[in-house]
Write a protein that holds these residues in place. Structure first.
Motif, short mmCIF file in Angstrom:
data_model
loop_
_atom_site.label_atom_id
_atom_site.label_comp_id
_atom_site.label_asym_id
_atom_site.label_seq_id
_atom_site.Cartn_x
_atom_site.Cartn_y
_atom_site.Cartn_z
N THR A 183 219.07 76.87 78.25
CA THR A 183 220.32 76.37 77.68
C THR A 183 220.21 76.21 76.17
OG1 THR A 183 220.95 75.28 79.74
CG2 THR A 183 221.96 74.45 77.73
N ALA A 184 219.10 75.65 75.72
CA ALA A 184 218.90 75.50 74.28
C ALA A 184 218.88 76.86 73.59
CB ALA A 184 217.60 74.75 74.00
N SER A 235 215.68 75.99 88.64
CA SER A 235 215.69 74.67 88.00
C SER A 235 217.09 74.12 87.76
CB SER A 235 214.90 74.72 86.68
OG SER A 235 215.31 75.80 85.87
N ARG A 236 218.12 74.96 87.88
CA ARG A 236 219.50 74.46 87.83
C ARG A 236 219.79 73.55 89.02
NH1 ARG A 236 219.41 79.26 85.55
NH2 ARG A 236 220.94 79.91 83.99
N TYR A 275 208.31 67.50 75.82
CA TYR A 275 209.41 67.81 74.91
C TYR A 275 209.13 69.14 74.21
CZ TYR A 275 211.27 63.10 75.53
OH TYR A 275 211.81 61.96 76.07
N VAL A 295 220.34 69.99 88.36
CA VAL A 295 221.66 69.61 87.83
C VAL A 295 222.62 69.37 88.99
CG1 VAL A 295 223.62 70.40 86.45
CG2 VAL A 295 221.29 70.92 85.71
N VAL A 297 213.80 69.08 73.58
CA VAL A 297 214.37 69.42 74.89
C VAL A 297 213.40 68.95 75.97
CG1 VAL A 297 215.08 71.31 76.40
CG2 VAL A 297 215.61 71.41 73.95
N ARG A 298 213.88 68.12 76.89
CA ARG A 298 213.00 67.51 77.89
C ARG A 298 212.86 68.41 79.12
NH1 ARG A 298 208.95 64.97 79.88
NH2 ARG A 298 209.05 62.73 80.27
N THR A 299 211.63 68.62 79.58
CA THR A 299 211.34 69.27 80.86
C THR A 299 210.27 68.44 81.55
OG1 THR A 299 209.51 70.68 80.12
CG2 THR A 299 211.76 71.54 79.82
N TYR A 326 215.63 75.83 83.02
CA TYR A 326 217.05 75.77 82.64
C TYR A 326 217.28 75.03 81.32
CZ TYR A 326 222.08 74.94 83.09
OH TYR A 326 223.43 74.89 82.87
N PRO A 327 216.63 73.89 81.06
CA PRO A 327 216.87 73.21 79.77
C PRO A 327 216.47 74.09 78.57
CG PRO A 327 215.83 71.70 81.31
CD PRO A 327 215.76 73.06 81.93
#
Length: 763
Positions: free
Chosen positions: A204-205, A361-362, A224, A365, A218-220, A200-201
């Protein structure tokens, strides 16, 4: 109401109510007079109004009951529940376990932030409308790394981004520095993707960056990422294709690879010369699973298939057109387009999307938002000193998943309070056992202190969720109302089972007596016993009539024939594949009879054809297909085929005792083409509207198609015998038993209605 209807109703109430959003708490109002008194129990106008709103169509879905008409139904329900409670049915272990199961199921739906789920659902759907092509560079560092290691990785990512902004080539930098194992080959290119196809991150990016721009780190979980968006396009939808595949062994010799290429080109040439697709699939394709269905593959969209097949499939525009040979990591393919579908509407996709946003992965959130909400809702007191004592137990064994606090220290952690939720204490021992139970191996760069802290955060969050779950009835009026409804529903089911349903089914003497007292209710009208066939054209209709003329009915369905080497009748691997298909067909179709026909070439021994057929019969018998479902034929060298290999074979022809099987075969390639009904028909049956009421065959036009009826006989009206009427008798007997039972309950629980309160609802 029957037992089955009741359970369906209870399940419907459960599912529908669980999908509603939480209602705001009702305002506290002054106490009013009860609407109803049943025995010593009082029932408020609010309870009645709520029940009426949910069930006012209970008797007739086309007409709304008035509040006065619903009152007897409501009263009967409450009396039955009161009787169940007076018998202690709400105290049994079975009852408590059933209620707990319902509660657990429903609580899950009330512990989720529905507004956030809807927001993520709408966001995902809007993203699904586009496909993004992006590249990434991964600077690896685990989510459990120490703050120092995490900071170092972040600075490395920032440094790389600076070099990219200065003009360094992204693909070159990815192949040199990215920790993604595939980067050496892909140079960081992720290809085209859409929602749910990456973390998801990263997604989103990719969906928020302009084309050509590079993201901040972007962190996962893996570290990064630097994301660069290369392109955007509209979603191409879904595609269904069939394929012919010739396998290529990547480790094979050049001659083997060339042979595979020559074979796919031969298949392509045959298609170009007009050969039938399924025949070419059957002859050339090495994909055993899809070969059974003409090479058909499951429907797929972008990112769900190997890129070469994906691009070839979406490049085709006309159904039934096919591609030139395409090479993938699996071998050579010819792709045939079956169907293309655009992206579905949000209304159609929403239920599936809601499930996905919670589970992909959402979900993180949603979990974080829920944790924040619960921390704000409930008073949480954390004991910093106690945590410092507990945190000292973290050591390197947490990385291997073999940590045990008992090896480190022997203190009595059950007396140490780690935190409180609304003054309820949670001891350190429970947390330590939680860590032992939940621990899993971690990456080598994981910091024991960070891992331990994460377990503490998770334990506190899960404790808050459990606390919320325990107090749902207190804080959520809708949930409280729903659980009361389910408790009454389960009690009602149990008492009805005992007093009505089971008695009506097991009391054969009572059934017979009821039938004898009410014989005039159970009659057959004048009826015709007939077969009625509907088809779209006379050619199909005549074909069906011909099939039905002789039983068992010959079906226009065959299985792949078995081919044998010269002078051989042995069942080998090549024959077993086709025989397995035959067995599956016979297993799934209980009324099928199969004709097994053995053939031989003129040069082979006479006994060979019968031996081939006999070996197939033995195979089916060994798999529990009885001999009564098999017709064995020996055609010897009769009916010689043009292809020599087909003269050394066993062929199959299916028959059936069931007219519904005939219908299925005709509808296999053209759904709805044929309808076959057989049985008794009263004069009022719409199918008989255009026919004469007489025995014999008739054909008429009807709604653009054709109907054929073969009326075997016309039976006069007559009373039903007890066995013929038994199903209806049981249903009526249930109603009689319930009526008698309710009369006894009314004596036990006198009913008083407050007419003035009832008038308020009527207004």
């Amino acid at each position: 109401m029957s037992k089955i209807q009741f359970h369906i109703g209870l399940i419907t109430i459960t599912l529908v109510s669980a999908c509603k959003t939480s209602a705001p708490p009702k305002q506290v109002v002054a106490e009013t007079q009860p609407l109803l008194e049943i025995g010593k129990e009082q029932f408020s106008i609010d309870d009645y109004q709520d029940s009426y709103n949910k069930n006012k169509f209970a008797s007739d879905s086309t007409r709304e009951l008035t509040p006065e008409e619903y009152l007897p139904l409501y009263t009967d329900l409450k009396m039955k529940v009161l009787q169940a409670r007076s018998e202690g049915k709400d105290t049994t272990l079975d009852y408590r376990e059933e209620i707990a199961s319902y509660r657990d199921q429903l609580a899950k739906n009330h512990l989720v932030d529905k507004e956030l789920v809807e927001k993520l659902t709408n966001e995902a759907y809007n993203r699904l409308k586009q496909e993004v092509r992006a590249s990434h560079i991964l600077v690896g560092v685990s989510e459990d790394a120490s703050p120092a290691d995490t900071l170092e990785a972040y600075r490395a990512a920032i440094s790389l981004r600076g070099r990219l902004e200065e003009g360094s080539d992204f693909a070159d930098m990815a192949s040199r520095f990215s920790k993604d194992p595939a980067a050496k080959t892909t140079k960081g290119d992720l290809g085209y993707f859409t929602a749910f196809q990456t973390l998801y991150p990263i997604e989103t990016a990719a969906y928020t960056l302009p084309v050509g721009k590079i993201s901040q780190p972007v962190r996962t979980k893996g570290g990064y990422h630097l994301i660069k968006v290369n392109d955007r396009r509209n979603n191409r939808g879904m595609v269904k294709v069939a394929h012919i595949m010739v396998k290529v062994d990547t480790g094979g010799t050049a001659a083997q690879k060339e042979s595979a290429k020559a074979r796919i080109e031969e298949a392509y040439t045959q298609l170009q010369n007009g050969a039938e697709w399924n025949m070419v699939v059957d002859k050339y394709s090495d994909d055993r699973e899809s070969r059974k269905n003409g090479g058909l593959l499951p429907m797929f969209g972008t990112g769900q298939m190997v890129p070469e097949i994906e691009e070839a499939a979406f490049a085709l525009t006309r159904p039934q057109s096919y591609s030139q040979p395409v090479l993938t990591m699996y071998g050579w393919h010819i792709i045939r387009l079956i169907e293309k579908r655009p992206i579905e509407t949000l209304a159609n996709m929403a239920p599936a999307l809601r499930k996905k946003v919670v589970t992909d992965s959402r979900g993180k959130v949603i979990e974080q938002a829920n944790a924040k909400r619960l921390r704000e809702k409930y008073a949480v007191q954390e004991a910093a000193d106690a945590w410092q004592q507990v945190a000292a137990l973290a050591d390197s064994t947490l990385r291997t998943g073999k940590w045990d606090y008992q090896r480190a220290v022997s203190a009595d952690w059950s007396t140490v309070t780690l935190f409180r939720i609304e003054q309820r204490p949670y001891d350190a021992l429970s947390f330590l056992n939680y860590v032992k139970r939940k621990q899993t191996p971690r990456p080598k760069d994981a910091s024991p202190a960070v891992v331990f802290g994460r377990y503490y955060y998770d334990y506190l969050t899960e404790s808050l969720v459990e606390y919320e779950k325990e107090h749902l009835e207190e804080n959520n009026p809708e949930f409280r109302s729903l659980m009361n409804e389910i408790r009454e529903g389960v009690l009602l089911s149990q008492i009805m089972e005992e007093q009505v349903w089971q008695r009506s089914l097991s009391d054969s003497t009572g059934q017979r007596s009821f039938y004898e007292r009410n014989k005039e209710r159970y009659n057959y009208p004048e009826r015709a016993f007939a077969t009625i066939v509907a088809a779209k054209d006379t050619q199909t209709l005549n074909s069906v009539k011909k099939t039905l003329a002789t039983s068992p009915y010959k079906l226009e369905r065959k299985s792949k024939e078995l081919l044998f080497p010269v002078n051989s009748a042995e069942i080998g691997n090549q024959q077993l594949e086709a025989l397995n298909d035959l067995y599956i067909i016979m297993e799934k179709n209980a009324d099928y009879v199969v004709e097994i026909a053995g053939y031989r070439s003129a040069e082979e021994p006479e006994i060979l054809s019968s031996t081939r057929a006999r070996n197939v019969v033995k195979y089916l018998n060994a798999r529990n297909i009885p001999i009564l479902r098999i017709i064995e034929k020996d055609y010897g060298s009769f009916r010689q085929a043009a292809e020599p290999e087909r003269n050394r074979s066993v062929a199959f022809q299916f028959y059936s005792q069931s007219k519904s099987d005939v219908e299925k075969v005709y509808n296999a390639n053209a759904p709805g083409a044929v309808s076959i009904r057989e049985g008794y028909f009263p004069k009022t049956d719409p199918l008989f509207a255009g026919f004469k009421w007489q025995a014999g065959e008739q054909m008429i036009n009807s709604n653009g198609g054709f109907l054929w009826a073969n009326v075997a006989k016309i039976d006069p009206a007559r009373p039903k015998t007890f066995p013929e009427a038994r199903g209806t008798v049981i249903n009526d007997y249930q109603k009689e038993l319930e009526k008698q039972w309710l009369a006894r309950l009314q004596e036990k629980f006198p009913v008083k209605v407050n007419a003035q309160e009832l008038e308020k609802i009527k207004r």
